[in-house]
Write a protein that holds these residues in place. Structure first.
Motif, PDB file in Angstrom:
ATOM      1  N   UNK A   1     -48.585  22.044  -5.198  1.00 25.88           N
ATOM      2  CA  UNK A   1     -47.325  21.089  -4.966  1.00 25.88           C
ATOM      3  C   UNK A   1     -47.700  19.808  -5.398  1.00 25.88           C
ATOM      4  N   UNK A   2     -46.867  19.212  -5.952  1.00 20.67           N
ATOM      5  CA  UNK A   2     -47.324  17.693  -6.216  1.00 20.67           C
ATOM      6  C   UNK A   2     -46.698  16.849  -5.253  1.00 20.67           C
ATOM      7  N   UNK A   3     -47.911  16.115  -4.892  1.00 25.49           N
ATOM      8  CA  UNK A   3     -47.754  14.914  -3.706  1.00 25.49           C
ATOM      9  C   UNK A   3     -47.971  13.716  -4.501  1.00 25.49           C
ATOM     10  N   UNK A   4     -47.046  12.737  -4.700  1.00 26.26           N
ATOM     11  CA  UNK A   4     -47.292  11.397  -5.121  1.00 26.26           C
ATOM     12  C   UNK A   4     -48.141  10.634  -4.269  1.00 26.26           C
ATOM     13  N   UNK A   5     -47.805  10.701  -2.899  1.00 27.46           N
ATOM     14  CA  UNK A   5     -48.707   9.921  -1.984  1.00 27.46           C
ATOM     15  C   UNK A   5     -49.246  10.770  -1.124  1.00 27.46           C
TER      16      UNK A   5
END
Length: 181
Positions: A67-71
């Protein structure tokens, strides 16, 4: 036996050469790689303990969904993903170099892409805790517009890369998926 709470980037490196879990030797090797226990200690376990350990390992593998977590916040530092559109030539060159050998340089690729947030334009971050790491759950059409990361430098990036070997592999896989898009 102490199994980790999640699979790390370092586990990813160690597991690259595992093709299948067909033989007891394969299972023993994977348990050793993930747990850090010696083969001699694993051989002292009962079949029931091995079955429980394998079930726990399968749960670890199944829960590790990219899962892409930008922060995210890790060890008290809030990191933001530097989108390709904001990268300098030096960052781009290092990313390209690490991406060509991502199976061995994933931690360094992450260290270029994720840097401490220097300034943000958001009243507060909404967090969810996963694996004792805080991940940002805020919704925004462009999360990259709400923060600026620290300027890039290779020395700091190399130090951060070593730290990022302990990141959950699902954060790394999510970043890779975003990076390749």
């Amino acid at each position: 036996m102490n199994l980790p709470q999640y699979l790390t980037v370092d586990h990813f490196y160690k597991l690259q050469n595992v093709n299948a879990l067909k033989t007891p030797e394969d299972i023993i090797n994977v348990i050793c790689l993930i747990s850090g226990e010696s083969k001699e200690d694993i051989l002292k376990l009962t079949k029931e303990q091995i079955d429980t350990t394998v079930a726990s390992l399968m749960r670890l593998f199944n829960e590790s969904q990219p899962k892409f977590w930008p922060i995210f916040e890790y060890k008290g530092v809030i990191y933001g993903f530097q989108p390709l559109s904001k990268m300098t030539l030096g960052e781009w060159i290092d990313c390209d170099t690490y991406a060509k050998d991502w199976k061995n340089q994933l931690h360094n690729l992450l260290a270029v892409c994720y840097r401490p947030i220097a300034k943000h334009h958001h009243k507060s971050f909404i967090w969810r805790v996963k694996y004792n790491i805080k991940v940002w759950t805020g919704q925004s059409t462009s999360p990259f517009s709400i923060y600026d990361v620290e300027p890039y430098d290779t020395v700091t990036s190399n130090v951060r890369g070593e730290l990022f070997k302990e990141l959950p592999v699902e954060i790394a896989q999510g970043a890779l998926a975003f990076f390749w898009r």
